[in-house]
Scaffold this motif. Structure first.
Motif, mmCIF file in Angstrom:
data_model
loop_
_atom_site.group_PDB
_atom_site.id
_atom_site.type_symbol
_atom_site.label_atom_id
_atom_site.label_comp_id
_atom_site.label_asym_id
_atom_site.label_seq_id
_atom_site.Cartn_x
_atom_site.Cartn_y
_atom_site.Cartn_z
ATOM 1 N N TYR A 92 0.831 -1.204 0.000
ATOM 2 C CA TYR A 92 0.000 0.000 0.000
ATOM 3 C C TYR A 92 0.867 1.257 0.000
ATOM 4 N N ILE A 93 1.939 1.236 0.779
ATOM 5 C CA ILE A 93 2.831 2.398 0.817
ATOM 6 C C ILE A 93 3.474 2.618 -0.552
ATOM 7 N N LEU A 94 3.911 1.525 -1.188
ATOM 8 C CA LEU A 94 4.513 1.641 -2.522
ATOM 9 C C LEU A 94 3.501 2.142 -3.549
ATOM 10 N N VAL A 95 2.270 1.641 -3.460
ATOM 11 C CA VAL A 95 1.236 2.074 -4.412
ATOM 12 C C VAL A 95 0.906 3.546 -4.215
ATOM 13 N N VAL A 96 0.797 3.987 -2.939
ATOM 14 C CA VAL A 96 0.516 5.393 -2.667
ATOM 15 C C VAL A 96 1.650 6.273 -3.189
ATOM 16 N N ALA A 97 2.895 5.813 -3.011
ATOM 17 C CA ALA A 97 4.039 6.580 -3.520
ATOM 18 C C ALA A 97 4.016 6.644 -5.053
ATOM 19 N N LEU A 98 3.648 5.521 -5.689
ATOM 20 C CA LEU A 98 3.571 5.504 -7.146
ATOM 21 C C LEU A 98 2.458 6.415 -7.652
ATOM 22 N N ILE A 99 1.303 6.375 -6.977
ATOM 23 C CA ILE A 99 0.194 7.254 -7.367
ATOM 24 C C ILE A 99 0.576 8.717 -7.170
ATOM 25 N N SER A 100 1.257 9.017 -6.077
ATOM 26 C CA SER A 100 1.686 10.400 -5.825
ATOM 27 C C SER A 100 2.643 10.868 -6.922
ATOM 28 N N TRP A 101 3.576 10.002 -7.310
ATOM 29 C CA TRP A 101 4.491 10.357 -8.405
ATOM 30 C C TRP A 101 3.728 10.593 -9.694
ATOM 31 N N GLY A 102 2.722 9.743 -9.956
ATOM 32 C CA GLY A 102 1.935 9.909 -11.167
ATOM 33 C C GLY A 102 1.142 11.201 -11.156
ATOM 34 N N VAL A 103 0.551 11.536 -9.997
ATOM 35 C CA VAL A 103 -0.243 12.768 -9.901
ATOM 36 C C VAL A 103 0.636 13.994 -10.079
ATOM 37 N N VAL A 104 1.853 13.962 -9.537
ATOM 38 C CA VAL A 104 2.725 15.135 -9.582
ATOM 39 C C VAL A 104 3.428 15.278 -10.929
ATOM 40 N N ILE A 105 3.875 14.159 -11.520
ATOM 41 C CA ILE A 105 4.730 14.220 -12.712
ATOM 42 C C ILE A 105 4.027 13.704 -13.954
ATOM 43 N N LEU A 106 3.511 12.485 -13.899
ATOM 44 C CA LEU A 106 3.039 11.824 -15.117
ATOM 45 C C LEU A 106 1.688 12.355 -15.582
ATOM 46 N N ILE A 107 0.724 12.445 -14.665
ATOM 47 C CA ILE A 107 -0.638 12.823 -15.062
ATOM 48 C C ILE A 107 -0.700 14.236 -15.650
ATOM 49 N N PRO A 108 -0.024 15.246 -15.071
ATOM 50 C CA PRO A 108 -0.055 16.559 -15.737
ATOM 51 C C PRO A 108 0.500 16.536 -17.154
ATOM 52 N N GLN A 109 1.558 15.748 -17.369
ATOM 53 C CA GLN A 109 2.119 15.656 -18.709
ATOM 54 C C GLN A 109 1.150 14.982 -19.672
ATOM 55 N N ILE A 110 0.496 13.897 -19.206
ATOM 56 C CA ILE A 110 -0.496 13.217 -20.048
ATOM 57 C C ILE A 110 -1.668 14.153 -20.331
ATOM 58 N N GLN A 111 -2.108 14.889 -19.316
ATOM 59 C CA GLN A 111 -3.230 15.807 -19.498
ATOM 60 C C GLN A 111 -2.883 16.893 -20.515
ATOM 61 N N LEU A 112 -1.663 17.444 -20.418
ATOM 62 C CA LEU A 112 -1.246 18.488 -21.350
ATOM 63 C C LEU A 112 -1.158 17.948 -22.777
ATOM 64 N N GLN A 113 -0.542 16.777 -22.937
ATOM 65 C CA GLN A 113 -0.412 16.199 -24.269
ATOM 66 C C GLN A 113 -1.765 15.797 -24.842
ATOM 67 N N THR A 114 -2.640 15.257 -24.002
ATOM 68 C CA THR A 114 -3.964 14.843 -24.492
ATOM 69 C C THR A 114 -4.777 16.046 -24.953
ATOM 70 N N ARG A 115 -4.751 17.131 -24.176
ATOM 71 C CA ARG A 115 -5.491 18.332 -24.574
ATOM 72 C C ARG A 115 -4.948 18.884 -25.892
ATOM 73 N N SER A 116 -3.626 18.914 -26.028
ATOM 74 C CA SER A 116 -3.031 19.406 -27.266
ATOM 75 C C SER A 116 -3.363 18.504 -28.445
ATOM 76 N N LEU A 117 -3.342 17.184 -28.217
ATOM 77 C CA LEU A 117 -3.649 16.245 -29.300
ATOM 78 C C LEU A 117 -5.095 16.392 -29.765
ATOM 79 N N ILE A 118 -6.019 16.569 -28.815
ATOM 80 C CA ILE A 118 -7.434 16.738 -29.186
ATOM 81 C C ILE A 118 -7.627 18.027 -29.989
ATOM 82 N N GLN A 119 -6.923 19.083 -29.595
ATOM 83 C CA GLN A 119 -7.052 20.339 -30.317
ATOM 84 C C GLN A 119 -6.460 20.265 -31.721
ATOM 85 N N GLU A 120 -5.353 19.542 -31.870
ATOM 86 C CA GLU A 120 -4.663 19.484 -33.153
ATOM 87 C C GLU A 120 -5.155 18.361 -34.055
#
Length: 390
Positions: A92-120
């Protein structure tokens, strides 16, 4: 008295009706259909049950998927001398740490790229149409111009209608956002608790439920459930692991060649890889479209990345993770995907194969039992015994 009894046992009615295995089987099927028909007439009685299943269905499915994924790790930690509670806590601690990393680093990047891809994406699609039109004007394709133009127009019109319908349904479904948010909140809150108790006491569930069964039925039903659990666990664990590996390989490959939206396309490829056979092909479509717009060099690079990924996945990742695959013919898998997708949508496509595997196990065990009790397959049973002895 005994003479009359023997005479009665040889009458045509007893021989061709009462003592006929085929007639008995048909009567059982008829009774099952009759029961189903009666249930359809009183279906309103099951409305609360259906609503309850609709509420808890998603958390239970997600908890089950995570259980099959994490249970081998908990078992491994337990073999190393760590209790199950502490093992679950560490995971559980490892999963929470992985989710936190995803929320801070990965998810914003995916959100930015997805929004740009939909627009383009409309611009990408417009360039594809222009390049296709240029291709049709080439003298080499003169004789194929008319059928190709007709086919292309139908494809483009269909895609346009799909996009229009999707947008219309999306706006019409804004009123359901509150219900969707409530469902997500219920899922997020309940999944950790369900998963914890599944990981902690999952091995005790089968003995607990089988103790309520008749003594003679406990062993065969236990064998069926254990076989189903083995098939489903191997498939789900393997598919999720392979999907994660595919996502990582595509992210690395697309980033190495400088393709736009590499993270989003890699995550999409990993998710689509949960669909056997069809998912890998679907994952390449947006990447190829972007590669065509970027130029011939980028298109060739995208194709090379796909070839390398397919080679690594087919030769190393899948055999290492999946091991011996379920004995399901590829044609059967295609039919299961089409049927499950039509009936249950995306969830059916993802869970159709393990569901089919579970049904196949039940049918196989039932048929093996019927072969023994019916007496209609004595020769087959004798041949199987001879093969096992030899």
């Amino acid at each position: 008295m005994e003479k009359n009894k023997g005479k009665h046992s040889t009458t045509w009615f007893f021989k061709w009706f009462l003592n006929n295995q085929v007639v008995t089987a048909l009567l059982i099927v008829l009774l099952c259909l009759l029961i189903i028909f009666v249930f359809t007439k009183v279906s309103y009685l099951f409305t609360p049950v259906i609503e309850f299943v609709g509420i808890v269905g998603l958390p239970v499915i997600i908890s089950g998927l995570l259980f099959y994924l994490l249970n081998p790790l908990v078992d491994w930690l337990e073999k190393k001398g760590i209790t199950r509670v502490w093992g679950i806590t560490i995971l559980y601690i490892l999963v929470v740490a992985l989710i936190s990393w995803g929320v801070v680093i990965l998810i914003p990047q995916i959100q930015l790229q997805t929004r740009s891809l939909i627009q383009e994406w409309p611009n990408y699609w417009r360039v594809i149409e222009e390049k296709f039109t240029e291709l049709l004007t080439n003298p080499l394709f003169e004789q194929f111009r008319t059928p190709l133009e007709k086919t292309a127009n139908e494809i483009f019109d269909s895609i346009g209608q799909m996009v229009s319908t999707y947008s219309k349904n999306a706006f019409q479904g804004i009123g359901n956002i509150v219900g969707a948010v409530a469902s997500i909140v219920v899922t997020v809150v309940t999944v950790p608790f369900l998963l914890f108790f599944l990981l902690k006491d999952g091995s005790k569930m089968l003995p607990y439920f089988t103790q309520f069964l008749p003594t003679k039925a406990r062993k065969p039903i236990t064998d069926v459930l254990l076989d189903i659990n083995k098939q489903v666990a191997s498939y789900i664990t393997g598919q999720l692991t392979v999907a994660f590996a595919v996502a990582v390989m595509f992210i690395i490959g697309f980033s190495a060649i400088g393709l736009d939206y590499s993270v989003t396309l890699g995550v999409l490829a990993g998710f689509l890889n949960l669909i056997p056979y069809v998912g890998s092909a679907l994952a390449t479509v947006p990447a190829i479209v972007i590669g065509i717009v970027a130029g011939p060099k980028m298109l060739i690079s995208v194709i090379l990345v796909f070839i390398i990924e397919q080679t690594l996945e087919g030769r190393f990742v899948s055999p290492l993770v999946l091991g011996s695959k379920m004995e399901i013919h590829p044609v059967t898998i295609i039919f299961v995907l089409l049927t499950a997708g039509k009936l249950f949508g995306l969830i059916g496509v993802i869970l159709g194969i393990p569901g089919y595997a579970a049904i196949k196990v039940v049918v196989t065990h039932f048929f093996a039992w019927y072969k023994q009790v019916s007496g209609l397959y004595d020769d087959d049973i004798l041949e199987e015994q001879q093969k096992q002895e030899s």
